[in-house]
Design a protein around this motif. Structure first.
Motif, PDB file in Angstrom:
ATOM      1  N   ASN A 153       0.854  -1.183   0.000  1.00  0.00           N
ATOM      2  CA  ASN A 153       0.000   0.000   0.000  1.00  0.00           C
ATOM      3  C   ASN A 153       0.895   1.240   0.000  1.00  0.00           C
ATOM      4  O   ASN A 153       2.120   1.115   0.049  1.00  0.00           O
ATOM      5  N   LEU A 154       0.263   2.379  -0.070  1.00  0.00           N
ATOM      6  CA  LEU A 154       1.035   3.612   0.019  1.00  0.00           C
ATOM      7  C   LEU A 154       0.948   4.117   1.439  1.00  0.00           C
ATOM      8  O   LEU A 154      -0.121   4.402   1.948  1.00  0.00           O
ATOM      9  N   GLY A 155       2.116   4.215   2.087  1.00  0.00           N
ATOM     10  CA  GLY A 155       2.047   4.957   3.317  1.00  0.00           C
ATOM     11  C   GLY A 155       2.775   4.433   4.511  1.00  0.00           C
ATOM     12  O   GLY A 155       3.263   3.309   4.538  1.00  0.00           O
ATOM     13  N   LEU A 156       2.849   5.303   5.496  1.00  0.00           N
ATOM     14  CA  LEU A 156       3.422   5.000   6.783  1.00  0.00           C
ATOM     15  C   LEU A 156       4.836   4.443   6.714  1.00  0.00           C
ATOM     16  O   LEU A 156       5.135   3.398   7.292  1.00  0.00           O
ATOM     17  N   PHE A 157       5.682   5.129   5.966  1.00  0.00           N
ATOM     18  CA  PHE A 157       7.117   4.826   6.001  1.00  0.00           C
ATOM     19  C   PHE A 157       7.583   4.932   7.454  1.00  0.00           C
ATOM     20  O   PHE A 157       7.338   5.938   8.125  1.00  0.00           O
ATOM     21  N   GLN A 158       8.240   3.926   7.944  1.00  0.00           N
ATOM     22  CA  GLN A 158       8.814   3.974   9.287  1.00  0.00           C
ATOM     23  C   GLN A 158      10.245   4.504   9.177  1.00  0.00           C
ATOM     24  O   GLN A 158      10.893   4.333   8.147  1.00  0.00           O
ATOM     25  N   HIS A 159      10.715   5.126  10.231  1.00  0.00           N
ATOM     26  CA  HIS A 159      12.097   5.627  10.129  1.00  0.00           C
ATOM     27  C   HIS A 159      13.070   4.735  10.888  1.00  0.00           C
ATOM     28  O   HIS A 159      14.271   4.831  10.703  1.00  0.00           O
TER      29      HIS A 159
END
Lengths: 348, 348, 348, 348
Positions: A153-159
């Motif tokens: 899906n698109l989204g919520l890249f974690q750092h």
């Protein structure tokens, strides 16, 4: 009445509080979080719940029987260990720890003190996944050939963690529950498209001693959302689509048949036939997975039993996450998975 | 009028004959096949076409200008080479040869004799794939991040080649046409579920010198048919679903944006934003890919030009097939891809 | 700060309370309901809100500026009228009243007292429906030919109103907002499959003075859920699927073209051509319709303006519901729709 | 060997010729068409078949046993009647005739001469429709409540018949085969959006003496193609989607349950419960409907039996088409359907 303390009231914590409030036999006594605004939200919604910025207030509280850890992964080990040492039962968000060594030490501590340690592999408590496990366990499917999952899906890249630790952990926890065998090696590939960030797309292949293969496909940068798993087997095959509203699990009576050829010379061409039968979508109970899970945790505490998603399950999943991350750094070079808990004990 | 001879009238041959019959400026003069029943079918349908059980009748025939090779892969090299040596232009079904060495020698021979050698990468001639190439080429998509394809269904287990050579060859040929860069290494995994047979499920990851990754997913033993490709990029993203009847190509104005954080301390959290815009499905021409391809082959012969799917394209694809098969035998250990044609020339 | 009182805390009331709590410039002062358990739920969730079993406590309360009526249809008129007579602004759940006469008297009373009367046609405030209206209004679509909607699912049989009053009211309110013209007659058919109950399946055709036709299709007894509307027009066509998560509105550049035939004798065959162009799914704002609606109601009170879904809109929809019910009792015999408010005024 | 003559080689004729060529026990002896180019196509494809511009050559030919009529509707009666009078068996494309009187006279003639008259209701011979009939007939579904079909797409505006005669005829023929009861009245609405042309959008409701209702929805001017039928019943419900490739028929174990209320005062609220069980998609035979139909026609000739889609079925469908067209001209005013064949005989 089991009293629980919840550490962390970010994305998932509110769901934990709500469900443990609803679960019979439990009561949320206190919530801790570093963010004052979140604690204010707790007090507004649940006037009877105590709040604190200090997690150790909960851990030290003699009224509290169990601690729920819902904080960033890097803190799971320290908080879980402190809670166990204080004699609490613990439920830790997935993944159980940031390293397999941490996971092993948590298990060891829990065993030594006869406390329940459970990992929040939420999908294991959905009616869809439980139905698939039931089909796999009673041999309706026959011999399992492969497990193949796509979660994008698109989204919520974690750092702080890569996409494997964030998304594949779900599939690994489902697979751990559903398959009768555990993997022995992993090959993973992936890439980061944002400089300085962990990988946002990854592909894992899992190898087994049996004639089974598993593949997971995770991606934070996809234009569409997909949550789809295929399970191939000798008798029947399963398609599990978590985005379907009414028919999440479909069972196909399809496969191949192997026949001796009539003409021995045409051995290769004649051996394989194709079988296409009915499709069946079993009715699934309408339940909230987290409520089922909360009740199970409470039950295990009262009956002194091991939960379905016990520390061992948490450890198995973390070992794969570690090995996959190592393989990914080497363009898919396969990495063997450790077995048992020997190493762990020597550390503890 | 270009006269063509078609070797092989099995699964694909009838399509070649039909389309070269329709293509202006060409005529199918003769068909060869080892199976008399198939030749009878040719004569019934096309009374004017000569038939023979002997492929060399076509190759020797001075009336014939071009040879179409539509036989099992293991025979592509011998037939293609014989035809080139007899001065014919050749169009060979995919993959162009069973080995990269064979492919290189075909290229070399064609060059030496100034003949057209073309590989039948059919999908390259569909309006869907041409539209995707157009989008990729005019930078509508921005910088390409990944190419991710799933091609699975139940059926047609081959006995002589694994599923990579049978199915992934399609995706590799599309990718070769669409992407501006070529892969430099491959990691592949897979398994056979039928004793003594080649692998029926496989997963390939392709690495590039650029910050691009590609992944292909092929399976002969899936309960449902899937033909779906995602292309991630910095400006727009593409979903290509070949099973859709009216909107095969969808272009999503979605992605991430990278922003400098206002607060330098929160650098990691603030950097990434998500962008969701319109979706657009361009109208696609209704054409039969094989007819477009036939016309292109004839054009190249007449104008003495290189076809889009020339021998080099065929060679690049075969090199990946070879490397992937090697990697698959080693549980995903990555294999570097050779470049250029140096080795080939030393052999010829 | 506008203070509102909410009458009825059943299915929809909680949504009204939550959104008016969130809307800037408003405050829910009191809630009434006949069911003590529901009032307890209000107090638990919103400790500052007064509760009472008596709706007239709210209506009489001089602190309260506006009354929201969220009770069974049969009580809309009496409660709305009492609130208006007490000088309150009113927002009434759809349909605005159980009869067109009631609706007309509400309008009349509101006008006489310069109060806002608004009907809760919620879909009108969704970003999907607003986008469709925008397309229809700026002539992107060309001349509208038809409006065709299907709204079916299993469940929630009502005992006091038929399926037209329960489900078609949504489509009628959308259509009323989207189409540039209003219907002049209706033909409806339907049936009850449960003895003694109102019709659970119904079909409505609406006629217009213009060359437009509309059709609605509602059903409480369908095995699957469908929420799909097609809008045909001369330039472009719209498909609105409310169950789609990401592309609810699709605009198709498709239609027919009318050409003079070259050969005058073949007049009929040559006239019509078919046009197939791109498809486009515009991005839609992510907003909660009810919050948009609450803000609009508050705005209209402050600025003394008419709301988009004013009493006239409520009346137009009720007139169709009445006429459709009459037609349905006569197997589709068409019923003319009254215009204007003449009759009403003579009654008031 | 039954020898057939085919009148009309336009859109459907080639399919008839191909299937009667393949059907065991039959042979296409001759084809007539007014268009010389089409006859040339016949000769090229089938060198042994005689061709003529004159239909009466086929009707007079003593070698020919059966005539297939595949011409515009307006000619069905004259050609069918001439063939019957010449002692031929006849298969007529749907609808069987342009008027119910014509249909009745064809039936009468066929009976008098003991010839087979069959109407080409092709869908009746698909495996999907046969499976639905089987489910309806063996009471798997329980009591049938409604039949609800949507058949819309862009294209093929007819100039001589309205959309009911062109598209709804398919649904009426399926419904006639599947439902255990026949309709007694119809209400239809529709509109033409092209000046001087027949209606291109229409909606039909069919009434029965039983507690069943049917609704058909047809449209030549829709942006998307839909072919979907819902059948509601007391035990199970069916969704038939002809555009699905692998699961055209889905059977849902869903519905309502009627329970006596515990509290007699709450009679209305307590009566209805909702039942949601498994979904099941039965495997369907892979057969070409027209080949099944051809074989059935030949069988009926040989065994002197009535076909499934006999003249009576053709007549019932035409009566509905006529009545619907009449109702549509009167904005849905219901029209009673004639029963039996009494009127017809007095005319003949």
């Amino acid at each position: 009445m089991i009293k629980v303390g919840v550490i962390g009231y970010g994305y998932w914590g509110p769901n934990l509080v709500r469900n443990f409030m609803e679960a019979p036999g439990a009561e949320v006594a206190a919530v801790s979080d570093l963010n004052p605004a979140r604690l204010a939200a707790v007090r507004k919604r649940y006037p009877t719940v105590k709040t604190t910025a200090n997690a150790s207030d909960l851990i030290k509280d003699p009224q509290i029987d169990a601690i729920l850890v819902s904080t960033p992964v890097s803190t799971h080990f320290d908080l879980g260990m402190a809670a166990l040492r204080a004699g609490k039962h613990v439920l830790i968000e997935k993944p159980i720890a940031a390293s397999s060594e941490g996971a092993m030490r948590l298990l060891d501590e829990a065993e030594r003190r006869s406390r329940v340690v459970m990992v929040d592999h939420t999908f294991v408590y959905t009616s869809a996944v439980r139905k698939i496990r039931e089909l796999a366990a009673d041999s309706s499917l026959g011999e399992i050939y492969y497990y193949d999952s796509v979660r994008v899906n698109l989204g919520l890249f974690q750092h702080d963690v890569n996409v494997i630790w964030d998304l594949a952990v779900h599939d690994l926890s489902i697979m751990d529950f559903v398959l009768p065998v555990h993997p022995v090696a992993v090959s993973a590939t992936g890439m980061s498209h944002v400089a300085g960030r962990p990988e946002n797309i990854a592909f894992l292949t899992l190898f087994f001693d049996a004639n089974v293969i598993a593949h997971l496909h995770v991606n934070w940068l996809a234009p569409v959302k997909v949550r789809k798993t295929l399970i191939g087997a000798s008798q029947k095959m399963v398609v599990y689509d978590d985005l379907e509203t009414s028919e999440k699990v479909k069972v196909y009576d399809r496969g191949i048949t192997l026949n001796a050829p009539e003409d021995p010379e045409s051995v290769y061409r004649m051996m394989i036939g194709y079988r296409t039968g009915d499709m069946w979508a079993p009715r699934l109970e309408v339940t909230e997975a987290l409520l089922v899970e909360a009740s199970h945790f409470l039950d295990c505490i009262q009956k002194q039993e091991r939960p379905v998603t016990d520390g061992e399950a948490g450890l198995r999943v973390v070992r794969i996450l570690e090995a996959a991350t190592e393989s990914m750094a080497n363009r898919g070079r396969p990495v063997e998975l450790a077995k048992g808990r020997v190493t762990a004990w020597s550390h503890s």
